[in-house]
Scaffold this active site. Structure first.
Site, PDB file in Angstrom:
ATOM      1  N   GLY A 269       0.831  -1.206   0.000  1.00  0.00           N
ATOM      2  CA  GLY A 269       0.000   0.000   0.000  1.00  0.00           C
ATOM      3  C   GLY A 269       0.861   1.249   0.000  1.00  0.00           C
TER       4      GLY A 269
ATOM      5  N   GLY B  68      24.672  -8.238  19.343  1.00  0.00           N
ATOM      6  CA  GLY B  68      23.645  -7.500  20.080  1.00  0.00           C
ATOM      7  C   GLY B  68      23.075  -8.330  21.214  1.00  0.00           C
TER       8      GLY B  68
ATOM      9  N   GLY C 142      20.631  -7.610  23.044  1.00  0.00           N
ATOM     10  CA  GLY C 142      19.337  -6.986  23.313  1.00  0.00           C
ATOM     11  C   GLY C 142      18.298  -8.079  23.466  1.00  0.00           C
TER      12      GLY C 142
ATOM     13  N   ILE D 116      16.212  -9.597  21.288  1.00  0.00           N
ATOM     14  CA  ILE D 116      16.229 -10.723  20.336  1.00  0.00           C
ATOM     15  C   ILE D 116      17.454 -11.597  20.573  1.00  0.00           C
TER      16      ILE D 116
ATOM     17  N   GLU E 276      16.826 -13.705  23.694  1.00  0.00           N
ATOM     18  CA  GLU E 276      15.773 -14.727  23.559  1.00  0.00           C
ATOM     19  C   GLU E 276      16.208 -15.825  22.581  1.00  0.00           C
TER      20      GLU E 276
ATOM     21  N   ARG F 267      15.911  -2.589  15.425  1.00  0.00           N
ATOM     22  CA  ARG F 267      15.038  -2.552  14.252  1.00  0.00           C
ATOM     23  C   ARG F 267      14.791  -1.098  13.871  1.00  0.00           C
TER      24      ARG F 267
ATOM     25  N   HIS G 165       2.126  -5.018  22.090  1.00  0.00           N
ATOM     26  CA  HIS G 165       0.975  -4.528  22.867  1.00  0.00           C
ATOM     27  C   HIS G 165       0.881  -3.004  22.832  1.00  0.00           C
TER      28      HIS G 165
ATOM     29  N   HIS H 156      -1.600 -17.463  48.853  1.00  0.00           N
ATOM     30  CA  HIS H 156      -0.413 -18.193  49.323  1.00  0.00           C
ATOM     31  C   HIS H 156      -0.587 -19.676  48.999  1.00  0.00           C
TER      32      HIS H 156
HETATM   33  P1  FAD Z   1       4.696  -5.232  12.186  1.00  0.00           P
HETATM   34  O1  FAD Z   1       4.334  -6.359  13.073  1.00  0.00           O
HETATM   35  O2  FAD Z   1       6.075  -5.124  11.699  1.00  0.00           O
HETATM   36  O3  FAD Z   1       3.677  -5.312  10.974  1.00  0.00           O
HETATM   37  C1  FAD Z   1       3.723  -4.433   9.899  1.00  0.00           C
HETATM   38  C2  FAD Z   1       3.060  -5.100   8.723  1.00  0.00           C
HETATM   39  O4  FAD Z   1       2.888  -4.138   7.711  1.00  0.00           O
HETATM   40  C3  FAD Z   1       3.876  -6.231   8.098  1.00  0.00           C
HETATM   41  O5  FAD Z   1       3.032  -7.320   7.825  1.00  0.00           O
HETATM   42  C4  FAD Z   1       4.415  -5.624   6.823  1.00  0.00           C
HETATM   43  O6  FAD Z   1       4.610  -6.583   5.805  1.00  0.00           O
HETATM   44  C5  FAD Z   1       3.281  -4.692   6.483  1.00  0.00           C
HETATM   45  N1  FAD Z   1       3.655  -3.570   5.611  1.00  0.00           N
HETATM   46  C6  FAD Z   1       4.683  -2.705   5.768  1.00  0.00           C
HETATM   47  N2  FAD Z   1       4.646  -1.761   4.811  1.00  0.00           N
HETATM   48  C7  FAD Z   1       3.582  -2.050   4.045  1.00  0.00           C
HETATM   49  C8  FAD Z   1       3.015  -1.453   2.899  1.00  0.00           C
HETATM   50  N3  FAD Z   1       3.520  -0.346   2.371  1.00  0.00           N
HETATM   51  N4  FAD Z   1       1.915  -2.018   2.368  1.00  0.00           N
HETATM   52  C9  FAD Z   1       1.372  -3.144   2.895  1.00  0.00           C
HETATM   53  N5  FAD Z   1       1.853  -3.742   3.976  1.00  0.00           N
HETATM   54  C10 FAD Z   1       2.944  -3.199   4.548  1.00  0.00           C
HETATM   55  N6  FAD Z   1       6.985  -7.604  20.938  1.00  0.00           N
HETATM   56  C11 FAD Z   1       6.332  -7.912  22.063  1.00  0.00           C
HETATM   57  O7  FAD Z   1       5.549  -7.096  22.561  1.00  0.00           O
HETATM   58  N7  FAD Z   1       6.502  -9.126  22.675  1.00  0.00           N
HETATM   59  C12 FAD Z   1       7.344 -10.052  22.197  1.00  0.00           C
HETATM   60  O8  FAD Z   1       7.481 -11.134  22.762  1.00  0.00           O
HETATM   61  C13 FAD Z   1       8.069  -9.753  21.010  1.00  0.00           C
HETATM   62  N8  FAD Z   1       8.911 -10.653  20.480  1.00  0.00           N
HETATM   63  C14 FAD Z   1       9.571 -10.360  19.322  1.00  0.00           C
HETATM   64  C15 FAD Z   1      10.440 -11.293  18.803  1.00  0.00           C
HETATM   65  C16 FAD Z   1      11.126 -11.016  17.637  1.00  0.00           C
HETATM   66  C17 FAD Z   1      12.064 -12.053  17.079  1.00  0.00           C
HETATM   67  C18 FAD Z   1      10.898  -9.791  16.949  1.00  0.00           C
HETATM   68  C19 FAD Z   1      11.587  -9.497  15.656  1.00  0.00           C
HETATM   69  C20 FAD Z   1      10.028  -8.858  17.458  1.00  0.00           C
HETATM   70  C21 FAD Z   1       9.362  -9.117  18.666  1.00  0.00           C
HETATM   71  N9  FAD Z   1       8.499  -8.193  19.237  1.00  0.00           N
HETATM   72  C22 FAD Z   1       7.846  -8.496  20.399  1.00  0.00           C
HETATM   73  C23 FAD Z   1       8.243  -6.888  18.605  1.00  0.00           C
HETATM   74  C24 FAD Z   1       6.931  -6.943  17.832  1.00  0.00           C
HETATM   75  O9  FAD Z   1       7.014  -7.965  16.871  1.00  0.00           O
HETATM   76  C25 FAD Z   1       6.674  -5.606  17.171  1.00  0.00           C
HETATM   77  O10 FAD Z   1       6.688  -4.584  18.146  1.00  0.00           O
HETATM   78  C26 FAD Z   1       5.322  -5.614  16.495  1.00  0.00           C
HETATM   79  O11 FAD Z   1       5.236  -6.630  15.534  1.00  0.00           O
HETATM   80  C27 FAD Z   1       5.047  -4.269  15.834  1.00  0.00           C
HETATM   81  O12 FAD Z   1       3.786  -4.295  15.286  1.00  0.00           O
HETATM   82  P2  FAD Z   1       3.389  -3.388  14.035  1.00  0.00           P
HETATM   83  O13 FAD Z   1       1.994  -3.769  13.704  1.00  0.00           O
HETATM   84  O14 FAD Z   1       3.711  -1.991  14.323  1.00  0.00           O
HETATM   85  O15 FAD Z   1       4.381  -3.840  12.872  1.00  0.00           O
HETATM   86  P1  NAD Z   2      17.601  -4.182  20.938  1.00  0.00           P
HETATM   87  O1  NAD Z   2      17.562  -2.724  20.770  1.00  0.00           O
HETATM   88  O2  NAD Z   2      16.790  -4.805  22.011  1.00  0.00           O
HETATM   89  O3  NAD Z   2      19.090  -4.658  21.176  1.00  0.00           O
HETATM   90  C1  NAD Z   2      20.110  -4.397  20.271  1.00  0.00           C
HETATM   91  C2  NAD Z   2      21.434  -4.502  20.989  1.00  0.00           C
HETATM   92  O4  NAD Z   2      22.445  -4.490  20.022  1.00  0.00           O
HETATM   93  C3  NAD Z   2      21.687  -3.332  21.932  1.00  0.00           C
HETATM   94  O5  NAD Z   2      22.096  -3.824  23.186  1.00  0.00           O
HETATM   95  C4  NAD Z   2      22.790  -2.555  21.232  1.00  0.00           C
HETATM   96  O6  NAD Z   2      23.660  -1.914  22.118  1.00  0.00           O
HETATM   97  C5  NAD Z   2      23.492  -3.656  20.482  1.00  0.00           C
HETATM   98  N1  NAD Z   2      24.225  -3.202  19.292  1.00  0.00           N
HETATM   99  C6  NAD Z   2      23.866  -2.258  18.403  1.00  0.00           C
HETATM  100  N2  NAD Z   2      24.785  -2.175  17.416  1.00  0.00           N
HETATM  101  C7  NAD Z   2      25.736  -3.105  17.695  1.00  0.00           C
HETATM  102  C8  NAD Z   2      26.925  -3.523  17.063  1.00  0.00           C
HETATM  103  N3  NAD Z   2      27.327  -2.967  15.919  1.00  0.00           N
HETATM  104  N4  NAD Z   2      27.656  -4.519  17.626  1.00  0.00           N
HETATM  105  C9  NAD Z   2      27.255  -5.104  18.787  1.00  0.00           C
HETATM  106  N5  NAD Z   2      26.127  -4.740  19.431  1.00  0.00           N
HETATM  107  C10 NAD Z   2      25.380  -3.759  18.901  1.00  0.00           C
HETATM  108  O7  NAD Z   2      17.241  -4.769  19.499  1.00  0.00           O
HETATM  109  P2  NAD Z   2      16.835  -6.227  19.038  1.00  0.00           P
HETATM  110  O8  NAD Z   2      17.278  -7.248  19.997  1.00  0.00           O
HETATM  111  O9  NAD Z   2      17.256  -6.302  17.613  1.00  0.00           O
HETATM  112  O10 NAD Z   2      15.268  -6.168  19.080  1.00  0.00           O
HETATM  113  C11 NAD Z   2      14.577  -5.130  18.389  1.00  0.00           C
HETATM  114  C12 NAD Z   2      13.341  -4.771  19.119  1.00  0.00           C
HETATM  115  O11 NAD Z   2      12.348  -5.771  18.935  1.00  0.00           O
HETATM  116  C13 NAD Z   2      13.487  -4.683  20.639  1.00  0.00           C
HETATM  117  O12 NAD Z   2      14.057  -3.490  21.061  1.00  0.00           O
HETATM  118  C14 NAD Z   2      12.084  -4.805  21.068  1.00  0.00           C
HETATM  119  O13 NAD Z   2      11.454  -3.559  20.921  1.00  0.00           O
HETATM  120  C15 NAD Z   2      11.511  -5.783  20.069  1.00  0.00           C
HETATM  121  N6  NAD Z   2      11.489  -7.140  20.673  1.00  0.00           N
HETATM  122  C16 NAD Z   2      10.759  -7.337  21.799  1.00  0.00           C
HETATM  123  C17 NAD Z   2      10.733  -8.576  22.388  1.00  0.00           C
HETATM  124  C18 NAD Z   2       9.947  -8.765  23.647  1.00  0.00           C
HETATM  125  O14 NAD Z   2       9.122  -7.914  23.932  1.00  0.00           O
HETATM  126  N7  NAD Z   2      10.153  -9.822  24.394  1.00  0.00           N
HETATM  127  C19 NAD Z   2      11.461  -9.625  21.849  1.00  0.00           C
HETATM  128  C20 NAD Z   2      12.213  -9.384  20.714  1.00  0.00           C
HETATM  129  C21 NAD Z   2      12.217  -8.133  20.122  1.00  0.00           C
END
Ligand code: FAD
Ligand code: NAD
Length: 474
Positions: free
Chosen positions: A122, A188, A190, A192, A195, A279, A328, A451
Site C-alpha cells: 500500500g 547485540g 538486546g 532478540i 531470547e 530494528r 501490545h 499463598h
Molecule cells: P509489524 O508487526 O512489523 O507489521 C507491519 C506489517 O505491515 C507487516 O506485515 C508488513 O509486511 C506490512 N507492511 C509494511 N509496509 C507495508 C506497505 N507499504 N503495504 C502493505 N503492507 C505493509 N513484541 C512484544 O511485545 N513481545 C514479544 O514477545 C516480542 N517478540 C519479538 C520477537 C522477535 C524475534 C521480533 C523481531 C520482534 C518481537 N516483538 C515483540 C516486537 C513486535 O514484533 C513488534 O513490536 C510488532 O510486531 C510491531 O507491530 P506493528 O503492527 O507496528 O508492525
Molecule cells: P535491541 O535494541 O533490544 O538490542 C540491540 C542490541 O544491540 C543493543 O544492546 C545494542 O547496544 C546492540 N548493538 C547495536 N549495534 C551493535 C553492534 N554494531 N555490535 C554489537 N552490538 C550492537 O534490538 P533487538 O534485539 O534487535 O530487538 C529489536 C526490538 O524488537 C526490541 O528493542 C524490542 O522492541 C523488540 N522485541 C521485543 C521482544 C519482547 O518484547 N520480548 C522480543 C524481541 C524483540
C-alpha cells in the site's frame, strides 16, 4: 471510481490488524492492506509479531525450555530421563503450526468483523487514496476518509555483516535453522539476541554474544540486569560486553568474525551469525512524495500524542512511530486511534507499557528505573524481595531473582517495578494496573495475595518499600 472506505489501515501487524478490527467494531467501513508473504508464499496476516517475532520466538523458547529442563531441572526433582533427543523438524514444525493457527485466525476475525483484506503493497497518495500494488505488479486504488499507517519495522542491517539468510541471519532466519549450529555468534545482547540466543544455547549451540555497549541490558534497571547477567553466564551464554564487530566474512561453511574490545582486535569463527542490533521503522515505498507526512531523524513517522500525523485524516501507530517497539503498545495505539476516529475517548499511556524478556529467568518491568529517577532528581524509596524467600518459587526449584519496587518518597506513588525471576511476565500485569490507577506501594501492600504464589514477591516488595516485609529482614 475507487472503492471508498471510512478507514484504510496499511499493515496487518498487531498495531494494524487490531486498529482495523476496532474500527470495524465501531461501525466504520474498514479495509486493511498488507504485503507480508508467509513461508508458504501466501498472504500471511499478523505482521512481524505473528509471523517472525513474538509468537514463533515464544514457541521455540518454550520447546527449548522443555528440553533444557530434562537435564538441568528434572534431576533435582528425582526424575532422570535418558537419551532425550530433539527432532528439529518437529521442533520447527510445531512453531510453524502455531504461526499458521494465529495468522489464519486474523483472517477469520477480519471476516467476522467485516474488515476487507487487500494483499499487496500500500502507498499513501495525497488526498487519502491508497494505491495497492499486488505481487504480480497489478495496481488498484482505494480511498478513505482516514488512513492509519501501521507499516511496522525491519531489522537493522550492518554494512559489514549483510544478511545472506543462510549464514548471516536476522530474526526470521534464526527461527528456522535446519540444524542446531555448533557455534552461534550473536551480535547485540538486546531482547532478540538474548531470547533467540537462549533457544539455541538450550539445544546445545555454543553461543557467543557480542554487545557493543559496556553495560549489560542498559534499558533495564541495573540491579535486575546484574542478576540476569549472572544467570545467563551460569547457563553458558558467553556474553562479551564492549565488543564491537568490525568484520564478518563467510568462508566456506563458516563465518569469520573480527571484533574489537578494550584489549584490541579478536577473531571468532562461528557456523551461523545472528545479527540483532535493533530494528528500524519501515516506511519504504509507503508515502507518495506529496502526502505531507513527515519522518523524524530515525526514519519514524512523526505523530502527536494522539498518533495523528498532522495531515488531515492520516494517523500512524506501532513500530513505525516513536515509543517502544512492542506488540501490545502498537495494539493499544490501534484501539485508541480507531476510537478517536469514531469520535470516542481513546486512551494510551506510554509511561506504563510493560516490557518482558522471555528468557530464563524472565525479566519484566514497567515505569522508571532507579537510574532514571536519580537522573531526574525524583525522590524515591526502594522495596525489594527475593524469590529465594517465596515458598512457591522454591517448590518449583526456580527461586532465582527478585522484585524491586520504586515508589515516590513523599507520595508513595509507584514509579517503577522491575523483576527478574520465575513467571514475572505475568506478575508485571498487577503492577501495571496499580500504576495505571496511580496506586501506591501501600495499596499493593494492603491487597491480599494468595499463598503460596509467586505474586507474594510483589506483595512483599511493596511491604519492603516501607521496611515492613514479613519474610525477610528489613
Ligand atoms: P509489524 O508487526 O512489523 O507489521 C507491519 C506489517 O505491515 C507487516 O506485515 C508488513 O509486511 C506490512 N507492511 C509494511 N509496509 C507495508 C506497505 N507499504 N503495504 C502493505 N503492507 C505493509 N513484541 C512484544 O511485545 N513481545 C514479544 O514477545 C516480542 N517478540 C519479538 C520477537 C522477535 C524475534 C521480533 C523481531 C520482534 C518481537 N516483538 C515483540 C516486537 C513486535 O514484533 C513488534 O513490536 C510488532 O510486531 C510491531 O507491530 P506493528 O503492527 O507496528 O508492525
Ligand atoms: P535491541 O535494541 O533490544 O538490542 C540491540 C542490541 O544491540 C543493543 O544492546 C545494542 O547496544 C546492540 N548493538 C547495536 N549495534 C551493535 C553492534 N554494531 N555490535 C554489537 N552490538 C550492537 O534490538 P533487538 O534485539 O534487535 O530487538 C529489536 C526490538 O524488537 C526490541 O528493542 C524490542 O522492541 C523488540 N522485541 C521485543 C521482544 C519482547 O518484547 N520480548 C522480543 C524481541 C524483540
Amino acid at each position: 471510481m475507487s472503492e471508498k472506505f471510512d478507514v484504510i489501515v496499511i499493515g496487518a501487524g498487531p498495531a494494524g490488524y487490531v486498529a482495523a478490527i476496532r474500527a470495524a467494531q465501531l461501525g466504520l467501513k474498514t479495509a486493511c492492506v498488507d504485503a507480508f508473504v508467509g513461508k508458504d508464499g501466501k498472504q500471511a496476516l499478523g505482521g512481524t509479531c505473528l509471523n517472525v517475532g513474538c509468537i514463533p520466538s515464544k514457541a521455540l523458547l518454550d520447546s527449548s525450555k522443555q528440553y533444557y529442563n530434562i537435564a538441568h531441572n528434572l534431576p533435582v526433582h528425582g526424575i532422570t530421563v535418558e537419551g532425550a533427543k530433539v527432532d528439529l523438524g518437529t521442533f520447527i514444525g510445531r512453531k510453524d503450526k502455531i504461526v499458521k493457527q494465529f495468522t489464519g485466525g486474523i483472517g477469520q476475525l477480519f471476516k467476522a468483523n467485516k474488515v476487507t483484506a487487500f494483499f499487496g503493497k500500500g502507498k499513501l497518495l495525497k488526498g487519502n487514496d491508497v494505491e495497492i500494488t499486488g505481487n504480480d505488479g497489478s495496481k488498484q486504488t482505494i480511498s478513505a476518509t482516514n488512513v492509519i499507517l501501521a507499516s511496522g519495522s525491519v531489522p537493522i542491517e550492518l554494512p559489514f555483516a549483510k544478511f545472506d539468510n543462510k549464514f548471516i541471519v536476522d530474526n526470521a532466519g534464526a527461527l528456522d535453522f535446519t540444524e542446531v549450529p555448533k557455534r552461534l555468534g550473536v551480535i547485540g545482547a538486546g531482547v532478540i539476541g538474548l531470547e533467540l540466543g537462549s533457544v539455541w544455547k538450550r539445544l546445545g549451540s555454543d553461543v557467543t554474544v557480542l554487545e557493543a555497549l559496556p553495560d549489560f541490558l542498559s534499558v533495564a534497571d541495573a540491579d535486575i540486569a546484574k542478576i540476569a547477567a549472572k544467570e545467563f553466564a551460569k547457563m553458558g551464554l558467553n556474553i562479551k560486553l564492549g565488543a564491537k564487530l568490525t568484520k564478518a566474512e563467510i568462508k566456506g561453511n563458516e563465518v569469520a568474525l573480527t571484533y574489537e574490545d578494550k584489549d584490541g582486535a579478536h577473531e571468532l569463527t562461528v557456523d551461523k551469525l545472528l545479527v540483532a542490533v535493533g530494528r528500524r521503522a519501515y516506511t519504504d515505498g509507503l508515502l507518495a512524495a506529496d502526502t505531507g507526512v513527515k519522518l523524524d531523524e530515525r526514519g519514524r513517522i512523526v505523530v502527536d500524542e494522539h498518533n495523528h500525523t498532522g495531515v488531515n485524516g492520516v494517523w500512524a501507530i506501532g513500530d513505525a512511530v516513536r515509543g517502544p517497539m512492542l506488540a501490545h503498545k502498537g495494539s493499544e495505539e490501534g484501539v485508541a486511534v480507531a476510537e478517536w476516529i469514531a469520535g470516542k475517548a481513546g486512551h494510551i499511556n506510554l509511561d506504563t507499557v510493560p516490557w518482558v524478556i522471555y528468557t530464563e529467568p524472565e525479566i519484566a518491568w514497567a515505569g522508571k528505573t532507579e537510574k532514571q529517577l536519580k537522573d531526574e532528581g525524583v525522590p524515591y524509596k526502594v522495596g525489594t524481595f527475593p524469590f529465594a524467600a517465596i515458598g512457591r518459587a522454591v517448590a518449583m526449584n526456580e527461586a532465582i531473582g527478585q522484585v524491586k519496587m520504586l515508589a515516590h518518597a513523599e507520595t508513595d506513588r509507584i514509579l517503577g517495578v522491575h523483576m527478574v525471576g520465575p513467571g514475572v511476565s505475568e506478575l508485571i500485569a498487577e503492577c501495571v494496573v496499580a500504576m495505571e490507577f496511580k496506586g501506591s506501594s501501600e495499596d499493593l501492600a494492603r491487597i491480599v495475595h494468595a499463598h503460596p504464589t509467586l505474586s507474594e514477591a510483589v506483595h512483599e516488595a511493596a511491604l519492603s518499600v516501607d521496611k515492613r516485609a514479613i519474610h525477610k529482614g528489613n
